[in-house]
Write a protein that holds these residues in place. Structure first.
Motif, PDB file in Angstrom:
ATOM      1  N   GLY A 181      88.452  61.100  64.529  1.00  0.00           N
ATOM      2  CA  GLY A 181      89.894  60.901  64.379  1.00  0.00           C
ATOM      3  C   GLY A 181      90.260  60.319  63.029  1.00  0.00           C
ATOM      4  N   ALA A 182      89.643  60.835  61.974  1.00  0.00           N
ATOM      5  CA  ALA A 182      89.771  60.195  60.660  1.00  0.00           C
ATOM      6  C   ALA A 182      90.754  60.885  59.728  1.00  0.00           C
ATOM      7  N   SER A 183      91.589  61.769  60.232  1.00  0.00           N
ATOM      8  CA  SER A 183      92.505  62.472  59.331  1.00  0.00           C
ATOM      9  C   SER A 183      93.711  61.621  58.953  1.00  0.00           C
ATOM     10  N   ARG A 184      93.956  60.543  59.686  1.00  0.00           N
ATOM     11  CA  ARG A 184      95.097  59.664  59.382  1.00  0.00           C
ATOM     12  C   ARG A 184      94.907  58.328  60.093  1.00  0.00           C
ATOM     13  N   GLY A 185      95.829  57.408  59.867  1.00  0.00           N
ATOM     14  CA  GLY A 185      95.862  56.160  60.619  1.00  0.00           C
ATOM     15  C   GLY A 185      94.663  55.256  60.405  1.00  0.00           C
ATOM     16  N   ILE A 186      94.239  54.616  61.484  1.00  0.00           N
ATOM     17  CA  ILE A 186      93.162  53.633  61.412  1.00  0.00           C
ATOM     18  C   ILE A 186      91.850  54.275  60.996  1.00  0.00           C
ATOM     19  N   GLY A 187      91.543  55.442  61.524  1.00  0.00           N
ATOM     20  CA  GLY A 187      90.301  56.115  61.167  1.00  0.00           C
ATOM     21  C   GLY A 187      90.209  56.388  59.681  1.00  0.00           C
ATOM     22  N   LEU A 188      91.296  56.869  59.103  1.00  0.00           N
ATOM     23  CA  LEU A 188      91.321  57.131  57.665  1.00  0.00           C
ATOM     24  C   LEU A 188      91.234  55.825  56.884  1.00  0.00           C
ATOM     25  N   GLU A 200      95.500  72.146  59.741  1.00  0.00           N
ATOM     26  CA  GLU A 200      96.766  72.570  59.150  1.00  0.00           C
ATOM     27  C   GLU A 200      97.774  71.436  59.230  1.00  0.00           C
ATOM     28  N   PRO A 201      98.705  71.342  58.272  1.00  0.00           N
ATOM     29  CA  PRO A 201      99.719  70.285  58.307  1.00  0.00           C
ATOM     30  C   PRO A 201     100.505  70.308  59.615  1.00  0.00           C
ATOM     31  N   HIS A 202     100.726  69.136  60.166  1.00  0.00           N
ATOM     32  CA  HIS A 202     101.496  68.992  61.397  1.00  0.00           C
ATOM     33  C   HIS A 202     102.963  68.788  61.027  1.00  0.00           C
ATOM     34  N   PRO A 203     103.884  69.389  61.760  1.00  0.00           N
ATOM     35  CA  PRO A 203     105.303  69.245  61.394  1.00  0.00           C
ATOM     36  C   PRO A 203     105.823  67.817  61.440  1.00  0.00           C
ATOM     37  N   LYS A 204     105.198  66.948  62.252  1.00  0.00           N
ATOM     38  CA  LYS A 204     105.699  65.587  62.394  1.00  0.00           C
ATOM     39  C   LYS A 204     104.711  64.520  61.914  1.00  0.00           C
ATOM     40  N   LEU A 205     103.477  64.930  61.589  1.00  0.00           N
ATOM     41  CA  LEU A 205     102.461  63.960  61.204  1.00  0.00           C
ATOM     42  C   LEU A 205     101.917  64.282  59.820  1.00  0.00           C
ATOM     43  N   ALA A 206     101.814  63.270  58.987  1.00  0.00           N
ATOM     44  CA  ALA A 206     101.327  63.481  57.627  1.00  0.00           C
ATOM     45  C   ALA A 206      99.819  63.619  57.617  1.00  0.00           C
ATOM     46  N   GLY A 207      99.324  64.472  56.710  1.00  0.00           N
ATOM     47  CA  GLY A 207      97.900  64.528  56.451  1.00  0.00           C
ATOM     48  C   GLY A 207      97.118  65.509  57.298  1.00  0.00           C
ATOM     49  N   THR A 208      96.038  65.999  56.726  1.00  0.00           N
ATOM     50  CA  THR A 208      95.080  66.849  57.412  1.00  0.00           C
ATOM     51  C   THR A 208      93.686  66.301  57.153  1.00  0.00           C
ATOM     52  N   ILE A 209      92.699  66.913  57.743  1.00  0.00           N
ATOM     53  CA  ILE A 209      91.324  66.472  57.503  1.00  0.00           C
ATOM     54  C   ILE A 209      90.937  66.680  56.040  1.00  0.00           C
ATOM     55  N   TYR A 210      91.574  67.657  55.390  1.00  0.00           N
ATOM     56  CA  TYR A 210      91.265  67.944  53.985  1.00  0.00           C
ATOM     57  C   TYR A 210      91.922  66.925  53.049  1.00  0.00           C
TER      58      TYR A 210
END
Length: 288
Positions: A19-26, A47-57
């Motif tokens: 779960g490292a694409s955003r938030g605490i994991g990132l 792929e970019p989420h319409p409501k959430l910033a960031g992807t695994i890339y």
């Protein structure tokens, strides 16, 4: 947070983070990368989420910009083959696994009568099953590490009737993560024949300004009284920089970890003068 005595404690060490694409994991991945760590990320967001910033890339780019090396792996922590693939990737690229971070988590605080079986299953599958699968896959490689850690983002066990009753299913899923960590700490404790693996839990003292908070109805207001994910990243690095034997079976609170490490001013992490206490901590229990 900068601790001159530990600035290279994680250099060239390899973390696997769910779960490292955003938030605490990132935030944990980036904090480790600042010390020169290698990070293999497992997340579903390609792929970019319409409501959430960031992807695994984009997460991998942030990790490398911070000074670490990153390899993104698209996958689902609930699926054994995906979990094995992320561990195999860590071994292929970096020669092994030194640290496993069980961060992926699902939350639903719906009352029992309105909680769907689908949401119940999702929490159990991601929180408990995912923690089990990733840890199990990492253990053979952790045994070969000089200072192996498994850090799980889960709360201290609080058997207050309030926390047991306010959202029993979510409580069960998070306490399940904690119980696994405490059980593994004993199962993989150091012996005459084995150096052991350190298992610990980390939980925020306050709400953290992640998507789980900002997506709520009063998300903007709640975020203003929440600390940034960076506090969890810095606390995680402080734990992971210590000898595994010193922290195993511990259930740590981020602010206490940093205070013990000599950080006297937590205002850098935001949240205002009275940040909202997080779930499962007595300070958050409403007065009767």
């Amino acid at each position: 947070m900068t601790d001159s005595s530990n600035t290279a404690a994680l250099r060239d060490r390899t973390l696997v983070v769910s779960g490292a694409s955003r938030g605490i994991g990132l935030a944990i991945a980036v904090a480790a990368a600042r010390q020169g760590a290698n990070v293999v990320l497992l997340a579903k967001t390609a792929e970019p989420h319409p409501k959430l910033a960031g992807t695994i890339y984009t997460a991998a780019e942030e990790i490398e910009a911070a000074g670490g090396k990153a390899v993104p792996v698209i996958g689902d922590v609930r699926k054994e083959e995906d979990v094995q693939r992320v561990v195999d990737t860590a071994v292929e690229h970096f020669g092994g696994v030194d640290i496993c971070v069980n961060n992926a988590s699902a939350i639903s605080t719906d009352p029992t009568e309105t909680l769907s079986a689908k949401k119940f299953d999702l929490m159990m599958d991601i929180n408990v099953r995912g923690t089990f699968l990733l840890t199990k896959a990492c253990v053979p490689h952790l045994r070969k590490s000089a200072n192996p850690h498994v850090l799980t983002i889960a709360p201290p066990l609080n058997m207050s009737p309030y926390w047991l009753g306010v959202h029993p299913s979510y409580t069960l899923s998070k306490y399940g993560m904690t119980l696994l960590s405490l059980g593994w700490a004993e199962e993989f404790r150091a012996t005459e024949d084995s150096a052991g693996i350190g298992f610990s839990c980390l939980w925020p003292e306050t709400y953290i300004a992640t998507a789980a908070v900002t997506s709520l109805a009063a998300g903007t207001e709640l975020a203003a009284s929440s600390r940034s994910p960076e506090i969890m990243g810095d606390a995680a690095v402080a734990i992971l920089s210590r000898p595994a034997a010193d922290v195993t079976a511990g259930c740590f609170i981020d602010a206490e970890v940093l205070t013990d490490a000599g950080v006297s001013d937590l205002s850098r992490y935001g949240g205002g003068d009275t940040p909202i206490p997080d779930l499962f901590l007595d300070a958050a229990e409403p007065k009767q």
